[in-house]
Design a protein around this motif. Structure first.
Motif, short mmCIF file in Angstrom:
data_model
loop_
_atom_site.label_atom_id
_atom_site.label_comp_id
_atom_site.label_asym_id
_atom_site.label_seq_id
_atom_site.Cartn_x
_atom_site.Cartn_y
_atom_site.Cartn_z
N GLY A 74 4.12 10.60 3.31
CA GLY A 74 3.10 9.39 2.07
C GLY A 74 3.96 7.69 2.97
O GLY A 74 5.26 7.99 4.47
N ASP A 75 3.55 7.22 3.24
CA ASP A 75 3.67 5.84 3.94
C ASP A 75 3.46 5.08 2.46
O ASP A 75 2.87 4.52 2.23
N ASN A 120 -0.15 7.24 -4.87
CA ASN A 120 -1.09 5.98 -4.90
C ASN A 120 -1.03 4.91 -5.32
O ASN A 120 -1.61 5.22 -6.50
N GLU A 150 0.78 -1.41 0.24
CA GLU A 150 0.33 -0.23 0.37
C GLU A 150 0.70 1.30 0.13
O GLU A 150 2.17 2.02 0.28
N ILE A 151 0.77 2.07 -1.55
CA ILE A 151 1.52 3.50 -1.04
C ILE A 151 0.79 4.88 -0.81
O ILE A 151 -0.90 4.88 -2.09
N LYS A 152 0.76 5.39 0.25
CA LYS A 152 -0.31 6.51 0.01
C LYS A 152 0.77 7.67 0.72
O LYS A 152 1.34 8.02 1.33
N GLY A 153 -0.11 8.69 -0.75
CA GLY A 153 0.50 10.04 -0.96
C GLY A 153 2.22 9.86 -0.47
O GLY A 153 2.43 10.93 -0.20
N ASP A 155 -2.41 0.96 -4.61
CA ASP A 155 -2.45 -0.52 -3.98
C ASP A 155 -1.89 -1.98 -4.59
O ASP A 155 -2.59 -1.57 -5.93
N ARG A 190 4.54 11.90 -11.36
CA ARG A 190 2.81 11.18 -11.03
C ARG A 190 3.47 10.52 -11.60
O ARG A 190 3.02 9.41 -12.73
N ASP A 221 2.74 12.89 -4.74
CA ASP A 221 1.40 12.30 -4.59
C ASP A 221 0.80 10.68 -5.20
O ASP A 221 -0.11 10.52 -5.89
#
Ligand code: ADP
Ligand code: MG
Length: 243
Positions: free
Chosen positions: A60-61, A25, A7-10, A27, A216, A23
């Protein structure tokens, strides 16, 4: 419920004042094959390297198998979960093929050499190179070395395999044998993220294609959506440039 291995978030990564990716995002489900395409410099390698913590990220995470990839912290756990195959094969030149594949399980997992070499032999069979087990990397072709690199990545039983342009350094006649191995891994349900310019592979093997441009994710979809019905003009331009 679909289990997301990644999971890649921001996520954002900067080099000084330059923002390489931003940015992001994404999964990735267990067993999924995601192919990342995009022009040179669009941030594909940077994204791959952040997932494996070869680069730290700034915002992000990233979660691998539910565990946050901490900058600096749980490096060896991440490296064990995420196998990586690069453009250059990076095999240890002074070790046999068999030892190359057996080394990490001995060093990191504490297996005996005997056990690790037995397992390595099975992996070398899986990538069709068991007959070369006692040779040294320099005695193998590029395609053979890259298949050994894949076996070596598999030896740690990673949750996901990450490929960064695995066939770009190969002579054309060797590209097929490496892609064939990757196809068979995909069929076996190995979760894979593949950065590649091999659009035939993407069309045939990807569950999802992600197009990056200028740091991006600009568009993502099934191979059919991306290749037969691209929406973003930048994706259309990119596809025209490589066909
Ligand atoms: P790709 O793999 O899509 O070709 P990269 O992820 O290698 O793109 O690079 C994305 C951008 O980040 C490029 O502009 C590149 O020059 C820059 N970049 C990559 N690594 C570094 C670094 N270590 N220091 C500074 N800039 C970098
Ligand atoms: Mg790259």
């Amino acid at each position: 419920m679909v289990q997301n291995i990644i999971e890649i978030k921001g996520v954002e990564k900067r080099f000084g004042k330059f923002t390489a990716i931003t940015d992001i995002n994404l999964d990735i489900a267990k067993g999924e094959v995601v192919v990342v395409i995009g022009p040179s410099g669009s941030g594909k390698s940077t994204l791959a390297r952040c997932i494996n913590l070869l680069e730290s990220y700034d915002e992000g995470d990233i979660l691998v198998a539910g565990v946050r990839v901490e900058n600096g912290a749980n490096l060896s756990a991440v490296r064990a979960d995420v196998g990586m195959v690069f453009q250059g094969f990076n095999l240890f030149p002074n070790m046999s093929i068999l030892r190359n594949v057996a080394l990490a399980p001995v060093r990191v997992r504490g297996l005996s050499w005997r056990e690790a070499e037995q397992r390595a032999m099975k992996l070398l069979e899986r990538v069709n190179i068991a007959a070369q087990a006692q040779k040294y990397p320099s005695q193998l072709s590029g395609g053979q070395q890259q298949r050994v690199a894949i076996a070596r990545a598999l030896a740690m039983e990673p949750e996901v395999l990450l490929f960064d342009e695995p066939t770009s350094a190969l002579d054309p006649e060797m590209v097929g044998e490496v892609l064939d191995v990757m196809k068979s891994l995909a069929q076996d349900g190995v979760t894979m993220i593949v950065v590649t310019h091999e659009m035939g592979f993407a069309r045939q093997v990807a569950d999802r294609v992600v197009f990056m441009e200028n740091g991006r994710i600009v568009e993502e979809g099934s191979p059919d959506e991306i290749f037969s019905n691209p929406k973003d003009p930048r994706l259309k331009t990119f596809l025209e440039s490589i066909l």
